[in-house]
Enzyme design. Structure first.
Site, PDB file in Angstrom:
ATOM      1  N   GLY A  10       0.828  -1.213   0.000  1.00 35.25           N
ATOM      2  CA  GLY A  10       0.000   0.000   0.000  1.00 35.25           C
ATOM      3  C   GLY A  10       0.860   1.259   0.000  1.00 35.25           C
ATOM      4  N   TYR A  64      -9.228  -1.814   3.459  1.00 32.76           N
ATOM      5  CA  TYR A  64      -9.984  -1.946   2.214  1.00 32.76           C
ATOM      6  C   TYR A  64     -10.283  -0.519   1.761  1.00 32.76           C
ATOM      7  CZ  TYR A  64     -13.820  -3.451  -0.867  1.00 32.76           C
ATOM      8  OH  TYR A  64     -14.633  -3.688  -1.938  1.00 32.76           O
ATOM      9  N   THR A 104      -9.945   8.267   7.958  1.00 30.11           N
ATOM     10  CA  THR A 104     -10.234   9.026   6.734  1.00 30.11           C
ATOM     11  C   THR A 104     -11.190  10.197   6.940  1.00 30.11           C
ATOM     12  OG1 THR A 104     -11.261   8.833   4.535  1.00 30.11           O
ATOM     13  CG2 THR A 104     -12.067   7.341   6.223  1.00 30.11           C
ATOM     14  N   ASP A 105     -11.076  11.170   6.060  1.00 28.94           N
ATOM     15  CA  ASP A 105     -12.038  12.278   5.971  1.00 28.94           C
ATOM     16  C   ASP A 105     -13.441  11.767   5.623  1.00 28.94           C
ATOM     17  OD1 ASP A 105     -11.001  11.408   3.522  1.00 28.94           O
ATOM     18  OD2 ASP A 105     -11.298  13.329   2.532  1.00 28.94           O
ATOM     19  N   TYR A 128     -17.571   2.653   2.586  1.00 30.89           N
ATOM     20  CA  TYR A 128     -16.165   2.776   3.012  1.00 30.89           C
ATOM     21  C   TYR A 128     -16.063   3.644   4.268  1.00 30.89           C
ATOM     22  CZ  TYR A 128     -11.414   4.731   3.103  1.00 30.89           C
ATOM     23  OH  TYR A 128     -10.177   5.183   3.498  1.00 30.89           O
TER      24      TYR A 128
HETATM   25  N1  LIG Z   1      -5.809   6.327  -0.136  1.00 35.02           N
HETATM   26  C1  LIG Z   1      -6.416   7.404   0.375  1.00 35.02           C
HETATM   27  O1  LIG Z   1      -6.751   8.367  -0.331  1.00 35.02           O
HETATM   28  C2  LIG Z   1      -6.689   7.482   1.842  1.00 35.02           C
HETATM   29  C3  LIG Z   1      -6.377   6.454   2.708  1.00 35.02           C
HETATM   30  N2  LIG Z   1      -6.703   6.546   4.051  1.00 35.02           N
HETATM   31  C4  LIG Z   1      -6.387   5.443   4.958  1.00 35.02           C
HETATM   32  O2  LIG Z   1      -4.968   5.374   5.062  1.00 35.02           O
HETATM   33  C5  LIG Z   1      -4.556   4.013   5.184  1.00 35.02           C
HETATM   34  C6  LIG Z   1      -3.521   3.693   4.130  1.00 35.02           C
HETATM   35  O3  LIG Z   1      -4.086   3.919   2.845  1.00 35.02           O
HETATM   36  P1  LIG Z   1      -3.271   3.604   1.519  1.00 35.02           P
HETATM   37  O4  LIG Z   1      -1.864   3.294   1.866  1.00 35.02           O
HETATM   38  O5  LIG Z   1      -3.592   4.679   0.540  1.00 35.02           O
HETATM   39  O6  LIG Z   1      -4.010   2.294   1.055  1.00 35.02           O
HETATM   40  P2  LIG Z   1      -3.685   1.353  -0.201  1.00 35.02           P
HETATM   41  O7  LIG Z   1      -4.982   1.044  -0.850  1.00 35.02           O
HETATM   42  O8  LIG Z   1      -2.568   1.914  -0.988  1.00 35.02           O
HETATM   43  O9  LIG Z   1      -3.135   0.053   0.519  1.00 35.02           O
HETATM   44  C7  LIG Z   1      -3.964  -0.721   1.315  1.00 35.02           C
HETATM   45  C8  LIG Z   1      -3.154  -1.840   1.925  1.00 35.02           C
HETATM   46  O10 LIG Z   1      -4.051  -2.622   2.694  1.00 35.02           O
HETATM   47  C9  LIG Z   1      -3.849  -3.967   2.362  1.00 35.02           C
HETATM   48  N3  LIG Z   1      -5.077  -4.722   2.518  1.00 35.02           N
HETATM   49  C10 LIG Z   1      -6.261  -4.506   1.913  1.00 35.02           C
HETATM   50  N4  LIG Z   1      -7.142  -5.440   2.314  1.00 35.02           N
HETATM   51  C11 LIG Z   1      -6.472  -6.233   3.193  1.00 35.02           C
HETATM   52  C12 LIG Z   1      -6.837  -7.376   3.944  1.00 35.02           C
HETATM   53  N5  LIG Z   1      -8.061  -7.909   3.887  1.00 35.02           N
HETATM   54  N6  LIG Z   1      -5.903  -7.946   4.730  1.00 35.02           N
HETATM   55  C13 LIG Z   1      -4.663  -7.432   4.808  1.00 35.02           C
HETATM   56  N7  LIG Z   1      -4.255  -6.370   4.115  1.00 35.02           N
HETATM   57  C14 LIG Z   1      -5.166  -5.773   3.316  1.00 35.02           C
HETATM   58  C15 LIG Z   1      -3.405  -3.958   0.913  1.00 35.02           C
HETATM   59  O11 LIG Z   1      -2.763  -5.175   0.658  1.00 35.02           O
HETATM   60  P3  LIG Z   1      -2.467  -5.744  -0.831  1.00 35.02           P
HETATM   61  O12 LIG Z   1      -1.213  -5.048  -1.232  1.00 35.02           O
HETATM   62  O13 LIG Z   1      -2.338  -7.196  -0.593  1.00 35.02           O
HETATM   63  O14 LIG Z   1      -3.685  -5.370  -1.669  1.00 35.02           O
HETATM   64  C16 LIG Z   1      -2.485  -2.755   0.916  1.00 35.02           C
HETATM   65  O15 LIG Z   1      -1.207  -3.110   1.394  1.00 35.02           O
HETATM   66  C17 LIG Z   1      -5.855   3.190   5.117  1.00 35.02           C
HETATM   67  O16 LIG Z   1      -6.279   2.933   6.436  1.00 35.02           O
HETATM   68  C18 LIG Z   1      -6.845   4.105   4.432  1.00 35.02           C
HETATM   69  O17 LIG Z   1      -8.161   3.813   4.826  1.00 35.02           O
HETATM   70  C19 LIG Z   1      -7.276   7.659   4.576  1.00 35.02           C
HETATM   71  C20 LIG Z   1      -7.588   8.717   3.778  1.00 35.02           C
HETATM   72  C21 LIG Z   1      -7.302   8.735   2.349  1.00 35.02           C
HETATM   73  C1  LIG Z   2     -10.500   9.580 -12.555  1.00 36.53           C
HETATM   74  C2  LIG Z   2     -11.488  10.709 -12.335  1.00 36.53           C
HETATM   75  C3  LIG Z   2     -12.046  10.923 -11.070  1.00 36.53           C
HETATM   76  N1  LIG Z   2     -12.930  11.926 -10.897  1.00 36.53           N
HETATM   77  C4  LIG Z   2     -13.483  12.173  -9.549  1.00 36.53           C
HETATM   78  C5  LIG Z   2     -14.131  11.009  -8.836  1.00 36.53           C
HETATM   79  C6  LIG Z   2     -13.984  11.403  -7.384  1.00 36.53           C
HETATM   80  O1  LIG Z   2     -15.049  12.267  -7.016  1.00 36.53           O
HETATM   81  C7  LIG Z   2     -12.691  12.186  -7.360  1.00 36.53           C
HETATM   82  C8  LIG Z   2     -11.497  11.406  -6.821  1.00 36.53           C
HETATM   83  O2  LIG Z   2     -11.476  10.139  -7.400  1.00 36.53           O
HETATM   84  P1  LIG Z   2     -10.834   8.868  -6.706  1.00 36.53           P
HETATM   85  O3  LIG Z   2     -11.585   7.691  -7.154  1.00 36.53           O
HETATM   86  O4  LIG Z   2      -9.367   8.919  -6.916  1.00 36.53           O
HETATM   87  O5  LIG Z   2     -11.117   9.202  -5.212  1.00 36.53           O
HETATM   88  P2  LIG Z   2     -11.513   8.309  -3.978  1.00 36.53           P
HETATM   89  O6  LIG Z   2     -11.183   6.895  -4.209  1.00 36.53           O
HETATM   90  O7  LIG Z   2     -12.880   8.641  -3.557  1.00 36.53           O
HETATM   91  O8  LIG Z   2     -10.481   8.909  -2.925  1.00 36.53           O
HETATM   92  C9  LIG Z   2     -10.686   8.637  -1.579  1.00 36.53           C
HETATM   93  O9  LIG Z   2     -10.045   7.434  -1.261  1.00 36.53           O
HETATM   94  C10 LIG Z   2     -10.309   7.004   0.054  1.00 36.53           C
HETATM   95  C11 LIG Z   2      -9.531   5.717   0.288  1.00 36.53           C
HETATM   96  C12 LIG Z   2     -10.155   8.044   1.075  1.00 36.53           C
HETATM   97  O10 LIG Z   2     -10.011   7.743   2.260  1.00 36.53           O
HETATM   98  C13 LIG Z   2     -10.417   9.476   0.693  1.00 36.53           C
HETATM   99  O11 LIG Z   2      -9.689  10.395   1.490  1.00 36.53           O
HETATM  100  C14 LIG Z   2     -10.163   9.782  -0.754  1.00 36.53           C
HETATM  101  O12 LIG Z   2      -8.800   9.968  -1.046  1.00 36.53           O
HETATM  102  O13 LIG Z   2     -12.420  12.574  -8.710  1.00 36.53           O
HETATM  103  C15 LIG Z   2     -13.309  12.770 -11.949  1.00 36.53           C
HETATM  104  O14 LIG Z   2     -14.126  13.697 -11.764  1.00 36.53           O
HETATM  105  N2  LIG Z   2     -12.758  12.569 -13.186  1.00 36.53           N
HETATM  106  C16 LIG Z   2     -11.868  11.563 -13.433  1.00 36.53           C
HETATM  107  O15 LIG Z   2     -11.416  11.393 -14.586  1.00 36.53           O
END
Ligand SMILES: NC(=O)C1=CN([C@@H]2O[C@H](COP(=O)(O)OP(=O)(O)OC[C@H]3O[C@@H](n4cnc5c(N)ncnc54)[C@H](OP(=O)(O)O)[C@@H]3O)[C@@H](O)[C@H]2O)C=CC1
Ligand SMILES: Cc1cn([C@H]2C[C@H](O)[C@@H](COP(=O)(O)OP(=O)(O)O[C@H]3O[C@@H](C)C(=O)[C@@H](O)[C@H]3O)O2)c(=O)[nH]c1=O
Length: 306
Positions: A10, A64, A104-105, A128
């Protein structure tokens, strides 16, 4: 310091691995198949305890994160982000170490005017967000030595994220992209999150009895934008580095239907974290430049010139 982080590939776990190694901090990562958050809580707790010999802090970063897909499989999202997160936190309690848990937000409904405070009422509008809120509650129930870090709009050179999606679409020849302009938030680099976590972990290790260091905190890039302007900044940065960009057309969310609803306003107030942990992230523009530098090889570097 020795740190266990859940997840393997991740964004946050990868950034933490990089930053910890650079700082000489020992880091153990635990992900699938050795840790499956959807397994029974007992199995999750046991897997974390087994991998945690000698660790002084656990970082719960695996989750997730497929926001739209979660609408179709709420049970899986809830098992991983709710029960699974609680089981990781209970392992930390069993080991007698603090847990730093990522949230998360999206636990907010987005309807506030102004930045969200840690004390504001949560009201997630999608699966989520509800699953992450269940995780927060389970972490709090496990014990008091937790730091819940709510972050937002995470991007990095690793994994999947909005910045990489925009660059990929432009590189594939899309010269114009419709992007929503009525969702506001603060893009946050996973590299900055990793640095913040290392600082927070060191503070917890130095002052384990200071109750003000525990609880729920917001951690996000400084400043705010909307997804359309964020995309414009990404393409401006891409072009400045000799790569391709695309024109961005601002659209309302109603013209970009998705299975999951997203909060209109996701901006997080980060004052509590800066006051209690002395952590303040750079502006999102500064951090975007750092990540673009890594994602796009500058022509001068590709030419072998300085
Ligand atoms: N991405 C975002 O925009 C945001 C993320 N967050 C939070 O921050 C944290 C980190 O996010 P981020 O690094 O972006 O996440 P990623 O989606 O990049 O990575 C998620 C990780 O979780 C692992 N994972 C998913 N499902 C399982 C499972 N069932 N068992 C074990 N491992 C699992 C994945 O493993 P694998 O590599 O095997 O798929 C991966 O390593 C999370 O808690 C997320 O909710 C908060 C706000 C925004
Ligand atoms: C690819 C794309 C996305 N979008 C929109 C969809 C959405 O409203 C916004 C961002 O798209 P994403 O699917 O990347 O965003 P999203 O997966 O909703 O991102 C979220 O992920 C989780 C894990 C969090 O915890 C949040 O903080 C936030 O980062 O942009 C467009 O308008 N045009 C595009 O071409």
């Amino acid at each position: 310091m020795r740190m266990l982080v859940t997840g393997r590939e991740g964004q946050v776990v990868t950034a933490l691995r990089e930053r910890a190694e650079r700082a000489g901090i020992e880091i153990v990562t635990l992900g699938r198949p050795d840790l499956d958050l959807t397994a029974s809580p007992e199995a999750v707790t046991a897997a974390v305890v087994k991998a945690s010999a000698g660790v002084s802090v656990i970082v719960s970063a695996a989750a997730y994160t497929a926001v739209d897909k979660a609408e179709a499989e709420p049970d899986v999202a809830m098992a991983a982000n709710g029960r699974g997160a609680g089981a990781v936190a209970r392992a930390a309690v069993d080991l007698g170490v603090p847990v730093i848990h990522l949230s998360t937000d999206y636990v907010f409904d987005g309807e506030k005017n102004g930045a969200w405070l840690e004390t504001d009422a949560t009201n997630p509008i999608g699966v989520y967000g509800r699953s992450k809120l269940a995780g927060e509650d389970a972490v709090r129930a496990a014990g008091p030595r937790h730091v819940i870090l709510r972050t937002a709009w995470v991007y990095s050179p690793f994994g999947q994220n909005f910045v990489k999606t925009m660059l990929r679409l432009a590189a594939a020849g899309r010269d114009s992209l419709n992007v929503v302009a009525d969702q506001t938030g603060s893009p946050t680099s996973a590299l900055d999150i990793a640095d913040a976590i290392l600082t927070i972990a060191a503070t917890l290790e130095a002052e384990p009895g200071d109750e003000a260091l525990y609880g729920t905190f917001h951690l996000a890039g400084t400043g705010q934008t909307n997804w359309a302007d964020f995309a414009r900044a990404i393409f401006e940065g891409a072009r400045a580095r000799g790569s391709v960009g695309a024109d961005v057309v601002s659209i309302p969310t109603s013209q970009y239907p998705t299975p999951a609803a997203r909060p209109k306003n996701s901006v997080l107030s980060t004052t509590r974290l800066s006051e209690r942990h002395h952590v303040k992230l750079p502006s999102w523009q500064t951090s975007l430049a750092t990540v673009l530098d890594r994602l796009i090889e500058a022509p001068s570097r590709a030419d072998g010139k300085k």
